[in-house]
Design a protein around this motif. Structure first.
Motif, mmCIF file in Angstrom:
data_model
loop_
_atom_site.group_PDB
_atom_site.id
_atom_site.type_symbol
_atom_site.label_atom_id
_atom_site.label_comp_id
_atom_site.label_asym_id
_atom_site.label_seq_id
_atom_site.Cartn_x
_atom_site.Cartn_y
_atom_site.Cartn_z
ATOM 1 N N GLU A 171 -11.718 37.681 -101.474
ATOM 2 C CA GLU A 171 -13.033 37.711 -100.826
ATOM 3 C C GLU A 171 -12.953 37.119 -99.415
ATOM 4 O OE1 GLU A 171 -16.378 38.649 -99.686
ATOM 5 O OE2 GLU A 171 -15.540 39.535 -101.502
ATOM 6 N N GLU A 172 -12.190 36.062 -99.295
ATOM 7 C CA GLU A 172 -12.033 35.438 -97.976
ATOM 8 C C GLU A 172 -11.367 36.421 -96.999
ATOM 9 O OE1 GLU A 172 -9.774 31.772 -98.120
ATOM 10 O OE2 GLU A 172 -9.607 31.816 -95.918
ATOM 11 N N CYS A 173 -10.344 37.119 -97.473
ATOM 12 C CA CYS A 173 -9.683 38.134 -96.634
ATOM 13 C C CYS A 173 -10.697 39.186 -96.219
ATOM 14 C CB CYS A 173 -8.542 38.806 -97.387
ATOM 15 S SG CYS A 173 -7.201 37.691 -97.803
ATOM 16 N N HIS A 174 -11.514 39.598 -97.195
ATOM 17 C CA HIS A 174 -12.522 40.622 -96.934
ATOM 18 C C HIS A 174 -13.466 40.190 -95.808
ATOM 19 C CE1 HIS A 174 -14.330 44.289 -98.632
ATOM 20 N NE2 HIS A 174 -15.361 43.872 -97.920
ATOM 21 N N SER A 175 -13.871 38.928 -95.884
ATOM 22 C CA SER A 175 -14.859 38.449 -94.911
ATOM 23 C C SER A 175 -14.268 38.336 -93.507
ATOM 24 C CB SER A 175 -15.390 37.089 -95.357
ATOM 25 O OG SER A 175 -14.362 36.130 -95.223
ATOM 26 N N LYS A 176 -12.954 38.344 -93.410
ATOM 27 C CA LYS A 176 -12.319 38.233 -92.092
ATOM 28 C C LYS A 176 -12.152 39.592 -91.399
ATOM 29 C CE LYS A 176 -9.611 34.079 -91.925
ATOM 30 N NZ LYS A 176 -9.539 33.239 -93.138
ATOM 31 N N ILE A 177 -12.453 40.673 -92.100
ATOM 32 C CA ILE A 177 -12.223 42.001 -91.513
ATOM 33 C C ILE A 177 -13.334 42.346 -90.529
ATOM 34 C CG2 ILE A 177 -12.054 44.477 -92.031
ATOM 35 C CD1 ILE A 177 -10.664 43.763 -94.581
ATOM 36 N N PRO A 178 -12.982 42.568 -89.258
ATOM 37 C CA PRO A 178 -14.010 42.932 -88.282
ATOM 38 C C PRO A 178 -14.416 44.399 -88.448
ATOM 39 C CG PRO A 178 -11.857 42.816 -87.225
ATOM 40 C CD PRO A 178 -11.647 42.531 -88.680
ATOM 41 N N GLU A 179 -15.361 44.818 -87.666
ATOM 42 C CA GLU A 179 -15.786 46.224 -87.714
ATOM 43 C C GLU A 179 -14.589 47.111 -87.358
ATOM 44 O OE1 GLU A 179 -19.537 48.759 -85.947
ATOM 45 O OE2 GLU A 179 -18.478 47.437 -84.569
ATOM 46 N N LEU A 180 -14.282 48.084 -88.201
ATOM 47 C CA LEU A 180 -13.106 48.935 -87.987
ATOM 48 C C LEU A 180 -13.460 50.134 -87.098
ATOM 49 C CD1 LEU A 180 -11.683 48.665 -91.588
ATOM 50 C CD2 LEU A 180 -10.747 47.623 -89.511
ATOM 51 N N PRO A 181 -12.433 50.728 -86.449
ATOM 52 C CA PRO A 181 -12.701 51.802 -85.477
ATOM 53 C C PRO A 181 -13.624 52.903 -85.986
ATOM 54 C CG PRO A 181 -10.390 51.203 -85.429
ATOM 55 C CD PRO A 181 -11.004 50.408 -86.536
ATOM 56 N N ASP A 182 -13.431 53.311 -87.232
ATOM 57 C CA ASP A 182 -14.238 54.406 -87.767
ATOM 58 C C ASP A 182 -15.730 54.058 -87.783
ATOM 59 O OD1 ASP A 182 -13.773 56.951 -88.584
ATOM 60 O OD2 ASP A 182 -14.034 56.465 -90.716
ATOM 61 N N ALA A 183 -16.029 52.869 -88.290
ATOM 62 C CA ALA A 183 -17.424 52.430 -88.367
ATOM 63 C C ALA A 183 -17.989 52.242 -86.960
ATOM 64 C CB ALA A 183 -17.516 51.128 -89.144
ATOM 65 N N LYS A 184 -17.152 51.704 -86.082
ATOM 66 C CA LYS A 184 -17.577 51.460 -84.706
ATOM 67 C C LYS A 184 -17.948 52.778 -84.032
ATOM 68 C CE LYS A 184 -15.823 47.886 -82.717
ATOM 69 N NZ LYS A 184 -14.680 47.045 -82.332
ATOM 70 N N CYS A 185 -17.107 53.772 -84.235
ATOM 71 C CA CYS A 185 -17.306 55.090 -83.646
ATOM 72 C C CYS A 185 -18.651 55.667 -84.115
ATOM 73 C CB CYS A 185 -16.151 55.975 -84.098
ATOM 74 S SG CYS A 185 -16.165 57.591 -83.410
ATOM 75 N N LYS A 186 -18.906 55.579 -85.419
ATOM 76 C CA LYS A 186 -20.175 56.106 -85.949
ATOM 77 C C LYS A 186 -21.361 55.350 -85.340
ATOM 78 C CE LYS A 186 -18.580 58.341 -90.069
ATOM 79 N NZ LYS A 186 -17.413 57.658 -90.679
ATOM 80 N N ARG A 187 -21.196 54.037 -85.174
ATOM 81 C CA ARG A 187 -22.282 53.237 -84.602
ATOM 82 C C ARG A 187 -22.550 53.664 -83.149
ATOM 83 N NH1 ARG A 187 -22.399 48.335 -81.875
ATOM 84 N NH2 ARG A 187 -20.227 47.831 -82.308
ATOM 85 N N TYR A 188 -21.484 53.888 -82.378
ATOM 86 C CA TYR A 188 -21.664 54.311 -80.983
ATOM 87 C C TYR A 188 -22.412 55.643 -80.919
ATOM 88 C CZ TYR A 188 -18.327 50.747 -79.330
ATOM 89 O OH TYR A 188 -17.693 49.581 -79.029
ATOM 90 N N GLU A 189 -22.064 56.548 -81.838
ATOM 91 C CA GLU A 189 -22.734 57.853 -81.831
ATOM 92 C C GLU A 189 -24.209 57.694 -82.178
ATOM 93 O OE1 GLU A 189 -20.787 61.098 -84.026
ATOM 94 O OE2 GLU A 189 -18.908 60.002 -83.768
ATOM 95 N N LYS A 190 -24.460 56.887 -83.209
ATOM 96 C CA LYS A 190 -25.820 56.771 -83.733
ATOM 97 C C LYS A 190 -26.707 55.936 -82.792
ATOM 98 C CE LYS A 190 -28.075 55.259 -87.978
ATOM 99 N NZ LYS A 190 -28.340 53.861 -87.610
ATOM 100 N N ASP A 191 -26.228 54.762 -82.417
ATOM 101 C CA ASP A 191 -27.088 53.854 -81.648
ATOM 102 C C ASP A 191 -27.176 54.218 -80.174
ATOM 103 O OD1 ASP A 191 -27.225 52.637 -84.022
ATOM 104 O OD2 ASP A 191 -26.368 50.716 -83.413
#
Ligand code: ADP
Ligand code: ZN
Ligand code: MG
Length: 511
Positions: free
Chosen positions: A331-351
């Motif tokens: 869980e700790e490892c999970h919480s350290k993961i930043p926004e990944l390129p794929d999600a970031k890309c979708k956010r840029y398109e949407k927002d």
């Protein structure tokens, strides 16, 4: 030899990658406290553990385990709570312990996948249109422009350690054959290394290249490695075989080493596909062998024929207790993961309403996206697409600029104060300095004039002078307005707003 697109009409290429990534962002080695460093003098970061002295005991690096679990989570792997370190025995001076510590059949990360977005010319390499993904789980659909998405399964990601670096002198191209002296630098020995192995799901050199690129962006975003193919912190072996289209059985594969750039990966696979097709079509057989890519000669040559059995005497390491990862640790490892390129890309398109290609370009590299987001900070929402446009189309290398400069230039552009061509000049003028783009624009007298009271007299002057063109316009040749806009631009020394000139001219002519 036939060309790739011809070969792939008759043959299906089957490609699997093995990708080694050094965890360069850690402070210490995998099983000892030695410093991780690339540029210290040879053999200065060594100790009894990484040199394999009798009685020395290894202690696993917790941060390295954290990094591999993060890598596994980011690539949709199942994290194995229980796993074991193994010894893989061999004799070679680059590993003075005479075994490499690695993992057995159960690795920390198993059964993951990445989705590839194959677009542009690269998408044309895959010739069959109604294809299934390799595990048969989904039909691959093509967009109108030929682009498609395909899932690529990941067998596993396991933890291991790197060997020492060897330098051969006196021979050809630094190779051991013909060398008079060989040197060993144990600084690299024991560097934490993760190896990712894909299923043989890739079908074209372009897909292989994209997979590698996506993995690099993901690992860089996680901050677990600098992922430099050039310096060797990310290395890739390409496995390749052919089978006749329509058949299911896998052919004999060859394995390609020495691939140190995305282009090499693509070109080596392309060459090897064409070479294998020629051998098979002439009735020959493919031997399971390791081949070496020669970028200068653009061909692969045989290095060695693969040993048939595993002679490594793989056995659990008695010095390292089996691992039991806790839910809390994962869980700790999970919480350290930043926004990944794929999600970031979708956010840029949407927002921000960015085009998919632009969003992809800005979201891929974490340094580029950090710069982009810094440039956005404090910008009005309607300026954001201009900032993206400037980043993608005007900024040759963002690291010679400040984010604020890009924002200011974009604001000037969005407010029609300067033209795109002028923005390019401003960028060239700034060139690594702290200059304020507003000041550059003023100093060069560039500021675009959009004020009607300044433009109107110019329009009237041009219309008064160009009577021939005005008559042509009234005779139905509306295109002549382009010429008139050009005259206005010239009269304003390039500073008038062409869009506004066009509007003013039209309203005069239609009046
Ligand atoms: P090896 O025993 O030679 O190490 P593995 O089965 O471990 O082979 O697979 C190593 C890599 O080769 C994996 O990425 C796998 O997907 C790929 N691979 C396995 N068989 C084939 C094949 N026939 N053609 C192409 N790639 C293959
Ligand atoms: Zn050490
Ligand atoms: Mg293997």
């Amino acid at each position: 030899m036939k060309r790739l697109n011809e070969v792939l009409k008759d043959w299906e290429a089957v490609i699997g990658l093995e990708i080694h990534t050094e965890l360069t962002t850690l402070d210490t080695k995998m099983f000892c406290n030695c410093k991780l460093s690339h540029d210290d003098p040879p053999n200065t970061n060594v100790c009894p553990v990484c040199l394999g002295m009798p009685g020395a005991l290894p202690v696993p690096n917790k941060k390295a385990i954290q990094s591999i679990v993060m890598a596994g989570l980011a690539t949709n792997c199942e994290i194995q709570k229980h796993s074991t370190f193994y010894r893989k025995h061999y004799f070679y001076p680059d590993m003075s312990k005479n075994f490499q510590t690695t993992q057995g059949s159960v690795a920390f990360c198993m059964h993951g996948h990445l989705r590839l977005n194959v677009t542009g010319d690269g998408a044309k390499e895959r010739p069959v249109w109604e294809d299934m993904s390799s595990d048969g789980s989904e039909e691959i659909k093509r967009e109108k422009d030929g682009s498609y998405q395909v899932p690529i399964r990941i067998q596993r990601i396991h933890m291991e350690e790197d060997a020492a670096k060897m330098v051969h002198e006196g021979g050809e191209e630094g190779r051991i054959s013909g060398a008079s002296e060989s040197f060993i630098d144990y600084n690299r020995c024991g560097t934490p290394l993760i190896e990712l192995v894909t299923e043989p799901d890739l079908r074209t050199p372009e897909e292989a290249r994209l997979f590698m690129e996506e993995l690099q962006q993901t690992f860089k975003t996680l901050g677990i490695s600098d992922c430099s193919m050039e310096s060797g912190s990310m290395r890739c072996d390409g496995n390749i075989s052919l089978r006749r289209r329509g058949t299911k059985e896998l052919g004999t594969k060859t394995e390609m080493k020495n691939i140190n750039s995305f282009k090499s990966l693509h070109d080596a696979l392309e060459f090897e596909i064409c070479r294998q097709a020629e051998v098979l079509e002439e009735g020959g057989v493919i031997y399971q062998e390791t081949r070496h890519w020669e970028p200068s000669r653009k061909c692969t040559i045989v290095m060695r024929v693969k040993e048939t059995a595993d002679d490594y005497r793989l056995m659990p390491d008695p010095d390292l207790a089996p691992f039991d990862l806790t839910d809390d640790f994962i869980e700790e490892c999970h919480s350290k993961i930043p926004e990944l390129p794929d999600a970031k890309c979708k956010r840029y398109e949407k927002d921000y309403g960015l085009k998919s290609a632009d969003a992809q370009q800005l979201a891929g590299d974490p340094e580029v996206s950090a710069f982009f987001e810094e440039a956005l900070d404090g910008a009005k929402k309607k300026v954001i697409p201009t900032i993206a446009n400037v980043m993608v189309n005007l900024v040759p290398s963002y690291n010679k600029l400040r984010a604020k400069q890009v924002r200011t230039i974009s604001e000037l552009l969005a407010a029609d104060q300067i033209t795109f061509a002028q923005a390019r000049e401003v960028l060239a003028d700034i060139d690594g300095t702290d200059k304020d783009p507003e000041k550059v624009v003023d100093a060069q007298g560039m500021r675009q004039v959009s004020d009607d009271s300044a433009l109107e007299p110019i329009v009237e002057e041009v219309l008064g002078r160009c009577t021939g063109q005005v008559n042509q316009y009234h005779d139905g040749n509306k295109k002549v307005i382009g010429y008139l806009v050009g005259q206005c631009m010239k009269a304003s020394k390039g500073r008038g707003n062409p869009k506004r000139f066009n509007e003013l001219l039209r309203s005069h002519l239609e009046a």
